[in-house]
Design an enzyme around this catalytic site. Structure first.
Site, PDB file in Angstrom:
ATOM      1  N   ARG A   1       0.825  -1.208   0.000  1.00 58.42           N
ATOM      2  CA  ARG A   1       0.000   0.000   0.000  1.00 58.42           C
ATOM      3  C   ARG A   1       0.855   1.252   0.000  1.00 58.42           C
ATOM      4  O   ARG A   1       0.505   2.258  -0.634  1.00 58.42           O
ATOM      5  CB  ARG A   1      -0.936  -0.005   1.209  1.00 58.42           C
TER       6      ARG A   1
ATOM      7  N   ARG B   1      -2.006  14.081   6.016  1.00 54.96           N
ATOM      8  CA  ARG B   1      -1.839  13.094   7.082  1.00 54.96           C
ATOM      9  C   ARG B   1      -1.557  11.709   6.505  1.00 54.96           C
ATOM     10  O   ARG B   1      -0.761  10.932   7.050  1.00 54.96           O
ATOM     11  CB  ARG B   1      -3.089  13.060   7.960  1.00 54.96           C
TER      12      ARG B   1
ATOM     13  N   TRP C   1     -13.676  26.487   1.424  1.00 61.66           N
ATOM     14  CA  TRP C   1     -13.728  25.543   2.540  1.00 61.66           C
ATOM     15  C   TRP C   1     -14.259  24.237   1.936  1.00 61.66           C
ATOM     16  O   TRP C   1     -15.458  24.005   1.886  1.00 61.66           O
ATOM     17  CB  TRP C   1     -14.656  26.061   3.637  1.00 61.66           C
TER      18      TRP C   1
ATOM     19  N   ASN D   1      -7.616  25.850  -3.012  1.00 56.86           N
ATOM     20  CA  ASN D   1      -8.765  25.404  -3.812  1.00 56.86           C
ATOM     21  C   ASN D   1      -9.908  26.423  -3.776  1.00 56.86           C
ATOM     22  O   ASN D   1     -11.033  26.122  -4.162  1.00 56.86           O
ATOM     23  CB  ASN D   1      -9.245  24.018  -3.369  1.00 56.86           C
TER      24      ASN D   1
ATOM     25  N   GLY E   1      -8.627  21.585   6.726  1.00 58.15           N
ATOM     26  CA  GLY E   1      -9.652  20.554   6.727  1.00 58.15           C
ATOM     27  C   GLY E   1      -9.347  19.555   5.639  1.00 58.15           C
ATOM     28  O   GLY E   1      -8.846  18.462   5.871  1.00 58.15           O
TER      29      GLY E   1
ATOM     30  N   GLY F   1      -9.154  19.777  16.274  1.00 58.54           N
ATOM     31  CA  GLY F   1      -9.444  20.238  14.923  1.00 58.54           C
ATOM     32  C   GLY F   1      -9.279  21.738  14.803  1.00 58.54           C
ATOM     33  O   GLY F   1     -10.079  22.425  14.166  1.00 58.54           O
TER      34      GLY F   1
ATOM     35  N   GLU G   1     -16.623  21.328   3.556  1.00 55.60           N
ATOM     36  CA  GLU G   1     -17.994  21.824   3.721  1.00 55.60           C
ATOM     37  C   GLU G   1     -18.657  22.073   2.357  1.00 55.60           C
ATOM     38  O   GLU G   1     -19.866  21.860   2.197  1.00 55.60           O
ATOM     39  CB  GLU G   1     -17.985  23.118   4.540  1.00 55.60           C
TER      40      GLU G   1
END
Length: 571
Positions: A349, A399, A471, A468, A392, A414, A474
């Protein structure tokens, strides 16, 4: 004793504790102390917002393992810092927060910036002290330092102390300073009970598939953890609290098969780690229903919170693991086939992920994938690097894809906005090594002004903004679940490279994936630098695909929530 003020006494005590750097923002209520610490030889890193001061102290504490200090002025100075104090509290970072308050003769009279500071921060600190007499200064300061280092509850975390401005200017007398007043406080080290170590050793001997999950304590016990993993023939999963302490050179390190390792282990060993939402609260819906838990830590939240351990050993990670190895705690019949298969699956992987990170994977608008940005950042990193992830959407990509080096992120709270201050503090702490922050454009907006701090302090960090124009988690949620009614999720047209240049930092904008590697190299050569990278808003991050945005009722992510709901439905 030469005549000195309370401010000078506090400064001397901080020097004796080994404090080399304080993060803060000046203000009238703390000005006497601000002056004294600078004259005592402590570097004062002045920021543009008090939250950034605490974020920087938080990052420094995590990277160094030592107490770190933030100093903020009264009233709004403190309230500005509350979010960052909360983040340090959830992250259990040993941060000392010092503030001022109104002069004593004006108490209760509606003085300037006079609010109930202690009551505001009490729920998010290990200890609150408000000093009003000069003969209490050292004993209360020492108590607060001890609390931040874990002496009060066994759990490290932020501790708060404040002083009225008029007290800071009072003259100190010999009787105000105990003989041992300037001796430094050490981090708490707890020796484990021999009986509990024996029970833990028996649990290990009876297990065949052992998975160790590291928390923040692994940062200061990495050698002992490596030795234990080898002796126990155990697999290892890290977390944001300790990522980078154990790396790919450890055979048991299997981050790419995390879910499977958690589901198939028959013994789960937690090292200074809460069983919070990131670990499914230790639920049988996430871990094997037959799994047993060995919990090692110094406080209740690390030992028994959300799920009791079958054995709970209170003690410092290094001390407990050393005792277990001295007891020859290793499985009597390890499942070697499972271990081999897990390592092989992790390698396969990982190879696929590395290949994926090399592909621009342009969307229909010709914008590159966030994964490609993560892959390009990996090419900058060395074994001594610090990498920060903040955001976000981009945090989820980062990660998963970033190399195993010393790592900091938003944490379990967060808390968006840590990227610039975390990386600035890391660059000051490690000035000779590459420090890179990967930050979402939304998150960047919280603390973008701290680029000025990085420039003024010469913090050679590279801030990569994955832009981008929104948010994006969302935004996807509003498209998919709310019939495309997009409200308050678009951030079009921002030029973060130009903002950086206005502060005197190096700034570049990248739209062509073929130009990214060279732009990042120039940024590293000219740091501090901001690289504003235009990325796809069509790409859906792992966290979004897991259902995190929907905030499910019983677990943080969709599959775990479905398993949990099914478990409760059958009871």
């Amino acid at each position: 004793m030469p005549e000195m003020t309370v401010s000078q006494l506090i400064a001397d005590r901080l020097v004796s504790q080994g404090v080399r750097r304080i993060f803060g923002l000046c203000g009238g209520h703390i000005q006497p102390l601000w002056d004294a610490v600078a004259r005592a030889g402590i570097e004062v890193v002045d920021v543009r917002h008090e939250a950034a001061a605490v974020y920087m102290a938080h990052a420094t504490a995590d990277l160094s393992g030592d107490l770190s200090v933030a100093m903020v002025t009264a009233g709004p100075g403190l309230t500005n810092a509350v979010t960052a104090i909360s983040n340090a509290f959830v992250g259990r970072s040993p941060v000392l927060v010092i503030s001022g308050r109104a002069p004593r003769p004006q108490t209760g009279m509606g003085a300037m910036q006079d609010i109930a500071q202690a009551e505001i921060v009490r729920p998010i600190t290990r200890l609150v002290e408000q000093v009003s007499e000069r003969h209490h200064v050292i004993s209360r300061l020492d108590k607060t330092i001890a609390a931040a280092l874990g002496a009060a509850t066994g759990a490290t975390g932020p501790a708060y102390i404040d002083f009225p401005t008029d007290l800071l200017e009072e003259t100190v007398h010999d009787a105000d300073i105990p003989a041992v007043a300037m001796e430094p406080r050490a981090a708490v080290k707890i020796a484990p009970s021999p009986d509990l170590v024996a029970r833990a050793a028996e649990l290990i001997r009876a297990s065949s598939r052992i998975v160790v999950i590291g928390g923040r304590s692994v940062r200061t016990a990495a050698d002992e953890v490596r030795a234990f993993l080898e002796a126990a023939q155990a697999l290892y999963l890290d977390s944001g609290e300790s990522r980078g302490a154990i790396r790919d050179d450890v055979p048991g390190y299997v981050p790419a098969v995390r879910g499977r390792a958690m589901a198939e282990a028959d013994l789960v060993v937690t090292l200074g780690r809460r069983l919070d939402f990131q670990l499914g609260y230790g639920s049988p819906a996430v871990f094997s229903p037959n799994a047993r838990f060995l919990r090692i830590g110094t406080s209740f939240e690390e030992l028994g919170e959300t799920r009791r351990g079958d054995v709970e050993v209170q003690g410092s990670t290094a001390a407990v693991l050393t005792a277990l190895m001295q007891s020859e705690a290793s499985p009597a019949a390890p499942d070697t086939d499972w271990l081999t298969d897990m390592r092989k699956s992790n390698e396969e992987r990982s190879r696929k992920l590395v290949a994926k990170l090399q592909l621009p994977d342009l969307d229909s608008d010709g914008r590159m994938s966030p994964n490609f940005v993560v892959g390009a950042v990996n090419d900058l990193l060395t074994d001594r690097s610090v990498v920060v992830a903040d955001g976000g959407d981009i945090l989820s990509f980062a990660r998963v894809g970033l190399k195993s080096v010393d790592y900091l992120d938003c944490g379990a709270l967060g808390c968006l906005g840590v990227g610039v201050p975390f990386a600035t503090a890391a660059a000051l702490e490690r000035p000779d090594e590459p420090v890179v922050a990967v930050i979402g454009d939304g998150s960047f907006g919280f603390t973008a002004m701290e680029i000025d701090t990085a420039v003024r302090r010469g913090a050679r960090a590279v801030f990569v903004v994955a832009n981008n124009e929104g948010w994006n988690i969302e935004r996807h949620d509003q498209v998919d679940r709310f019939d495309g009614n997009c409200v308050g999720v678009d951030l079009p047209g921002c030029r973060y490279d130009q903002l950086a240049r206005s502060f005197g930092a190096h700034g570049e904008r990248v739209e062509d994936p073929g130009e990214l590697a060279d732009a990042l190299k120039r940024a590293m050569d000219n740091a501090p630098a901001v690289v504003d990278v235009v990325v796809s808003r069509q790409a859906k991050s792992p966290d979004y695909l897991s259902g995190l945005a929907a905030v499910p009722p019983r677990q943080a992510v969709g599959p775990w929530n479905a398993a949990e709901m099914k478990r409760f439905a059958t009871q």
